[in-house]
Scaffold this motif. Sequence first.
Motif, PDB file in Angstrom:
ATOM      1  N   GLN A  30       0.821  -1.206   0.000  1.00 13.60           N
ATOM      2  CA  GLN A  30       0.000   0.000   0.000  1.00 13.60           C
ATOM      3  C   GLN A  30       0.853   1.254   0.000  1.00 13.60           C
ATOM      4  N   GLY A  31       2.005   1.190   0.624  1.00 11.68           N
ATOM      5  CA  GLY A  31       2.887   2.347   0.688  1.00 11.68           C
ATOM      6  C   GLY A  31       3.507   2.708  -0.648  1.00 11.68           C
ATOM      7  N   CYS A  32       3.485   1.803  -1.610  1.00 10.39           N
ATOM      8  CA  CYS A  32       4.115   2.066  -2.904  1.00 10.39           C
ATOM      9  C   CYS A  32       3.503   3.265  -3.618  1.00 10.39           C
ATOM     10  N   THR A  33       2.209   3.455  -3.531  1.00 10.35           N
ATOM     11  CA  THR A  33       1.560   4.582  -4.194  1.00 10.35           C
ATOM     12  C   THR A  33       2.073   5.900  -3.649  1.00 10.35           C
ATOM     13  N   ALA A  34       2.296   5.983  -2.365  1.00 15.26           N
ATOM     14  CA  ALA A  34       2.794   7.212  -1.769  1.00 15.26           C
ATOM     15  C   ALA A  34       4.202   7.530  -2.258  1.00 15.26           C
ATOM     16  N   PHE A  35       4.982   6.500  -2.571  1.00 13.94           N
ATOM     17  CA  PHE A  35       6.344   6.715  -3.045  1.00 13.94           C
ATOM     18  C   PHE A  35       6.406   6.976  -4.546  1.00 13.94           C
ATOM     19  N   ILE A  42      -0.598   7.021 -13.626  1.00 12.86           N
ATOM     20  CA  ILE A  42      -0.545   6.528 -15.009  1.00 12.86           C
ATOM     21  C   ILE A  42      -1.387   5.258 -15.140  1.00 12.86           C
ATOM     22  N   GLN A  43      -1.296   4.371 -14.161  1.00 14.51           N
ATOM     23  CA  GLN A  43      -2.056   3.126 -14.204  1.00 14.51           C
ATOM     24  C   GLN A  43      -3.548   3.340 -13.953  1.00 14.51           C
ATOM     25  N   GLN A  44      -3.894   4.292 -13.095  1.00  8.60           N
ATOM     26  CA  GLN A  44      -5.280   4.471 -12.674  1.00  8.60           C
ATOM     27  C   GLN A  44      -6.070   5.484 -13.511  1.00  8.60           C
ATOM     28  N   THR A  45      -5.419   6.240 -14.374  1.00 10.45           N
ATOM     29  CA  THR A  45      -6.106   7.281 -15.148  1.00 10.45           C
ATOM     30  C   THR A  45      -7.340   6.762 -15.881  1.00 10.45           C
ATOM     31  N   PRO A  46      -7.264   5.638 -16.592  1.00 13.25           N
ATOM     32  CA  PRO A  46      -8.472   5.165 -17.300  1.00 13.25           C
ATOM     33  C   PRO A  46      -9.662   4.923 -16.366  1.00 13.25           C
ATOM     34  N   ASN A  47      -9.400   4.543 -15.118  1.00 12.84           N
ATOM     35  CA  ASN A  47     -10.479   4.307 -14.163  1.00 12.84           C
ATOM     36  C   ASN A  47     -11.122   5.605 -13.692  1.00 12.84           C
ATOM     37  N   GLU A  66      -2.724  12.581  -8.939  1.00 18.46           N
ATOM     38  CA  GLU A  66      -1.575  12.130  -8.145  1.00 18.46           C
ATOM     39  C   GLU A  66      -1.783  12.440  -6.665  1.00 18.46           C
ATOM     40  N   ASP A  67      -2.267  13.655  -6.372  1.00 20.15           N
ATOM     41  CA  ASP A  67      -2.534  14.025  -4.979  1.00 20.15           C
ATOM     42  C   ASP A  67      -3.614  13.136  -4.368  1.00 20.15           C
ATOM     43  N   HIS A  68      -4.671  12.902  -5.149  1.00 17.74           N
ATOM     44  CA  HIS A  68      -5.770  12.063  -4.663  1.00 17.74           C
ATOM     45  C   HIS A  68      -5.276  10.656  -4.334  1.00 17.74           C
ATOM     46  N   LEU A  69      -4.511  10.057  -5.241  1.00 22.48           N
ATOM     47  CA  LEU A  69      -4.019   8.692  -5.021  1.00 22.48           C
ATOM     48  C   LEU A  69      -3.032   8.632  -3.859  1.00 22.48           C
ATOM     49  N   ALA A  70      -2.174   9.640  -3.742  1.00 17.42           N
ATOM     50  CA  ALA A  70      -1.221   9.679  -2.625  1.00 17.42           C
ATOM     51  C   ALA A  70      -1.961   9.829  -1.296  1.00 17.42           C
TER      52      ALA A  70
END
Length: 107
Positions: A30-35, A42-47, A66-70
Motif C-alpha cells: 500500500q505504501g508504494c503509491t505514496a512513493f 498513469i495506471q489508474q487514469t483510465p479508471n 496524483e494528490d488524490h491517489l497519494a
Amino acid sequence: MSSKDPIVRDAVEMRLVFALLLLMAVLIIQGCTAFNPQGAAIQQTPNYYNGESYSQLSPEQKMQLEDHLANQSNSAWRTSADVASGAGQLEQGTGFLLRGIDGIEHH
C-alpha cells in the motif's frame, strides 16, 4: 493439561507471527503509491477519466489525480498501521496470558 499444550501454544504464536508478517507485507504494498504517485496515476487514469490515458490529461488533472491517489495511500497506510499496532498488542497480551497459564499449571 496434556503434553501437547506447548505445541498448541507454539502453533498459536506462529499463527499470530504469520498474521503480522502478512499485514506488514500489505502495508509495504500500500505504501508504494505514496512513493510513486505518478506511476500509480498513469495506471489508474483510465479508471478515473473514462478510459483516457495519462498523457491526455492537463497538468492540473495530473496533479489532482496524483494528490488524490497519494492521499488515499497515506490514509490506508495510517489505518493499516493502526491495525498492525493493535495486532501487536493483541499478540503481546496473548503471550502474557499463555505464559501466565503455563506458570499456574506448574505450581
